[in-house]
Design an enzyme around this catalytic site. Structure first.
Site, mmCIF file in Angstrom:
data_model
loop_
_atom_site.group_PDB
_atom_site.id
_atom_site.type_symbol
_atom_site.label_atom_id
_atom_site.label_comp_id
_atom_site.label_asym_id
_atom_site.label_seq_id
_atom_site.Cartn_x
_atom_site.Cartn_y
_atom_site.Cartn_z
ATOM 1 N N TYR A 188 0.839 -1.019 0.050
ATOM 2 C CA TYR A 188 -0.231 -0.030 -0.062
ATOM 3 C C TYR A 188 1.002 1.439 -0.039
ATOM 4 O O TYR A 188 1.861 1.348 0.628
ATOM 5 C CB TYR A 188 -0.842 0.540 1.084
ATOM 6 C CG TYR A 188 -1.225 1.360 0.820
ATOM 7 C CD1 TYR A 188 -3.313 0.919 0.995
ATOM 8 C CD2 TYR A 188 -1.055 2.356 2.400
ATOM 9 C CE1 TYR A 188 -3.957 2.547 1.198
ATOM 10 C CE2 TYR A 188 -1.999 3.658 2.178
ATOM 11 C CZ TYR A 188 -2.917 3.830 1.575
ATOM 12 O OH TYR A 188 -3.797 4.383 2.224
ATOM 13 N N GLU A 216 -3.532 7.665 -3.748
ATOM 14 C CA GLU A 216 -3.451 6.031 -3.513
ATOM 15 C C GLU A 216 -2.969 5.328 -3.854
ATOM 16 O O GLU A 216 -3.542 4.783 -5.348
ATOM 17 C CB GLU A 216 -4.566 6.380 -2.481
ATOM 18 C CG GLU A 216 -4.706 4.189 -1.586
ATOM 19 C CD GLU A 216 -5.633 4.393 -1.116
ATOM 20 O OE1 GLU A 216 -6.121 4.908 0.461
ATOM 21 O OE2 GLU A 216 -6.599 4.475 -1.133
#
Lengths: 291, 391
Positions: free
Chosen positions: B109, B199
């Protein structure tokens, strides 16, 4: 006493020749605020409502001894205007402007770190020490001098609360709208520290709303270090997650920023939270031993 | 402003971050052609909506045969997709992204956002990729690594090293170099496009050692759109509520909610508090509407018109604390709206502040039927009464 602004305050209005700047200059003058100067680049030498206009804040400080700034500059240049005020050495900077890009505010926050300026806002109604001076856009007549401090993230909601306080016979020492943006110059704790040392302030009303965690941090500070009575109200108990409720900073994201978290943190710290806005004045009155 | 996945991937790709080969389609016929160009099997068929939670909501499908790509596309296009973020009615899928399947070895992530508490951008990196990051934060916070970014200095290579050398098990030297390069690129995108979020989740390492942004989200700071004009073409308003779109046009801050008591208020804080008052009175707010601290008569009229267009409304409360917005201006705005469209539900009016007497006078002298609340406590009682009547 009061905090940050009083009868010795000499305001410079940045963006004084704009519609909002000119209108509120007049309103501040009517309230009795000393508006010593205005600034609009390129308009130096003019006058607005009898107030001399300069090209730079530096000149306004040098020629008119301005010590507090009130900013009405549009969003694209507002960040620069804050930095200009800080560079010119102003002790208090009130930024009314709504809609400043967040990356501009990141730069401003970094710039202010080694300066001696207190930034109030942006996206706020300003600060008023009733009977002494008002630096901002709040309606003057609803305020009355007294012992209650008000710190709020909102505008009209603050007026509602101040009105209820005044009607309940509770005047105010200083009322501060700290702003509805995600990045603001000063937050609850910064001002609580000042009110703690202000003998005139007998109690504080803290008005928060969804988004961020500054209310939770304030609750912790109050529990540890703040002895005066605090009454709190949190707006947005019915706000859905993930949506920005008008203010750029009023958003519940990833479980953070919920009204219930804030109310719980405040209550756990022994603070009275008025759940029902309509009864806030009465609640404050009870806590302050007025009824 | 939220970008779609395909738009965000386009930005990433142009910035030098590898994304899967893919093509956007709006019809299943196009899918028939696209499947011949995109490498597969397998193929990924991904609904392009702004809401998250698409995977669990059935908006992301895997196809192993070309005909499955077409049927999967067909099954998504034109139909509402319900995820945990869309609400029960879901959002209609207008576009589908068809991509090559990626042979993932590990998932990570990576994001940049603003940390409100420090007023700085923050890079977040985690080896628990492919999962909801909030869940990871709640269950295994030690797996979330953060580096705050000094806005003056910018993102520095040592910060990237601080993150990647904490990985357990450690990454291969070649992979580490790639992570460092992706991080620098992500921060550059964040800064140059005025993002509020970039993101990548998951950021995948493939079995053959490539690093690929398998899914990504980008949001742009609305306040910065004035200097990001080229991004405006990415705006897709089809998912927006029609009343919210109308409100946007008049610069009114309006959010449609689930209840049946409409509210028109000046100021965002007071508008939220008024919603809460409605709820405490035993009803549900139908909307958030802030006409603004300094609204014009026309804005008040438009605001009330929007509320009146909402068919679910059983009562309306107007709660104004006049400051810059004067009560007489408000009153004239209300009457103008009532002239255009008759108000068939109980209207509760609470006015306070600047020119309150003139405002009340204007309303009293009209043929508008309304209930007066002298303060918020009275307003709450009136709402409760109207709601119990309606039931």
């Amino acid at each position: 006493m009061s905090i940050l602004v009083d009868e010795n305050t000499r305001v410079v209005v940045q963006g004084i020749t704009g519609r909002e700047g000119a209108f509120h200059t007049k309103q501040m003058l009517n309230y009795g605020t000393v508006v010593a100067a205005g600034v609009t680049p390129g308009k130096g030498g003019k006058q607005v409502k009898g107030v001399p206009v300069f090209n730079t804040v530096y000149e306004a400080v040098e020629k008119e001894s301005a010590n507090v700034s009130c900013i009405f500059v549009p969003p694209p240049s507002a960040g620069d205007a804050i930095m200009e005020a800080a560079s010119a050495g102003l002790g208090v900077i009130v930024c009314i402007t709504e809609g400043i890009p967040i990356l501009d505010m990141v730069k401003v926050a970094s710039f202010l770190k080694d300066k001696n300026s207190v930034l109030i806002g942006p996206n706020c109604p300003g600060i008023i020490s009733p009977g002494k001076t008002k630096v901002g856009i709040m309606p003057g007549p609803i305020h009355k001098p007294g012992g209650m401090a008000v710190i709020s993230r909102s505008g009209t909601l603050t007026y509602e609360v101040v009105d209820q306080l005044t009607r309940a016979g509770l005047g105010q020492s200083t009322c501060i709208g700290i702003g509805g943006d995600p990045i603001i110059g000063t937050t609850f704790i910064d001002h609580l520290k000042r009110f703690k040392d202000d003998p005139e302030t007998k109690g504080v009303v803290l008005i928060g709303e969804i988004g961020g965690t500054t209310e939770e941090e304030a609750a912790e500070y109050i529990r540890k270090e703040f002895d005066k009575p605090v009454i709190a109200f949190i707006a947005g108990q019915t706000a859905p997650p993930g949506r920005r409720m008008g203010h750029a900073g009023a958003i519940i994201s990833g479980g953070e920023g919920k009204a219930e978290n804030k109310i719980k943190a405040l209550e756990d710290a022994g603070i009275t939270v008025a759940l029902d806005l309509g009864s806030l004045g009465k609640t404050a009155s009870k806590i302050m031993g007025k009824s | 402003m939220k970008l779609h996945e395909f738009q965000a991937k386009d930005i990433l790709g142009k910035a030098g971050i590898t994304v899967p080969n893919g093509q956007l389609v709006t019809t299943s016929d196009q899918a028939t052609t696209v499947v011949q160009i995109i490498k597969g099997p397998p193929w990924m068929i991904k609904a392009q909506i702004h809401a998250g939670g698409r995977g669990k909501g059935g908006g992301i499908k895997v196809a192993h045969y070309p005909y499955e790509v077409v049927t999967a596309t067909e099954s998504l296009l034109g139909k509402p997709l319900v995820t945990r973020q869309t609400g029960p009615d879901g959002v209609v899928v207008n576009q589908v992204l068809i991509e090559e399947g990626i042979d993932i070895d590990r998932e990570y992530y990576l994001s940049v956002s603003i940390d409100r508490s420090t007023a700085e951008p923050v890079m977040i990196f985690s080896q628990a990729g492919g999962m909801d990051i909030e869940e990871v934060a709640a269950q295994s916070p030690a797996l979330i690594l953060k580096e705050h970014i000094d806005p003056v200095v910018g993102w520095m290579p040592h910060q990237a090293r601080n993150l990647v050398y904490k990985l357990d098990p450690p990454a291969q030297p070649a992979t580490i170099r790639k992570f460092i390069s992706v991080m620098a690129n992500v921060y550059r995108i964040f800064l140059t496009l005025d993002c509020s979020l970039v993101e990548i989740n998951p950021l995948a390492i493939t079995k053959d050692g490539r690093i690929i942004a398998v899914d990504t989200k980008i949001s742009i700071d609305d306040n910065a759109l004035f200097r990001q004009k080229e991004l405006l073409e990415f705006e897709d308003t089809r998912e927006k509520d029609s009343l919210e779109l109308m409100a946007d046009k008049y610069h009114l801050s309006y959010i449609r909610l689930k209840g049946n008591v409409g509210a028109m208020v000046n100021g965002a804080g007071l508008a939220m508090a008024t919603m809460d008052v409605i709820k405490m009175a035993g009803a549900e707010p139908a909307n958030f509407l802030d006409v603004g601290g300094g609204a014009s008569e026309e804005m008040v009229t438009k605001g009330l018109e929007i509320i009146l267009k909402d068919k679910r409304i059983k009562a309306i409360i107007i709660n104004i604390f006049g400051g810059i917005l004067r009560c007489d201006v408000l009153a004239r705005g209300v009457l103008a709206a009532a002239k255009k469209k008759s108000i068939r539900v109980p209207l509760i009016v609470r006015l306070e502040g600047t020119n309150v007497e003139e405002g009340k006078e204007i309303l009293r002298n009209s043929d508008l039927k309304f209930l007066v609340a002298n303060n918020l406590a009275e307003a709450a009682k009136l709402i409760a009464k109207q709601v119990s009547k309606a039931e």
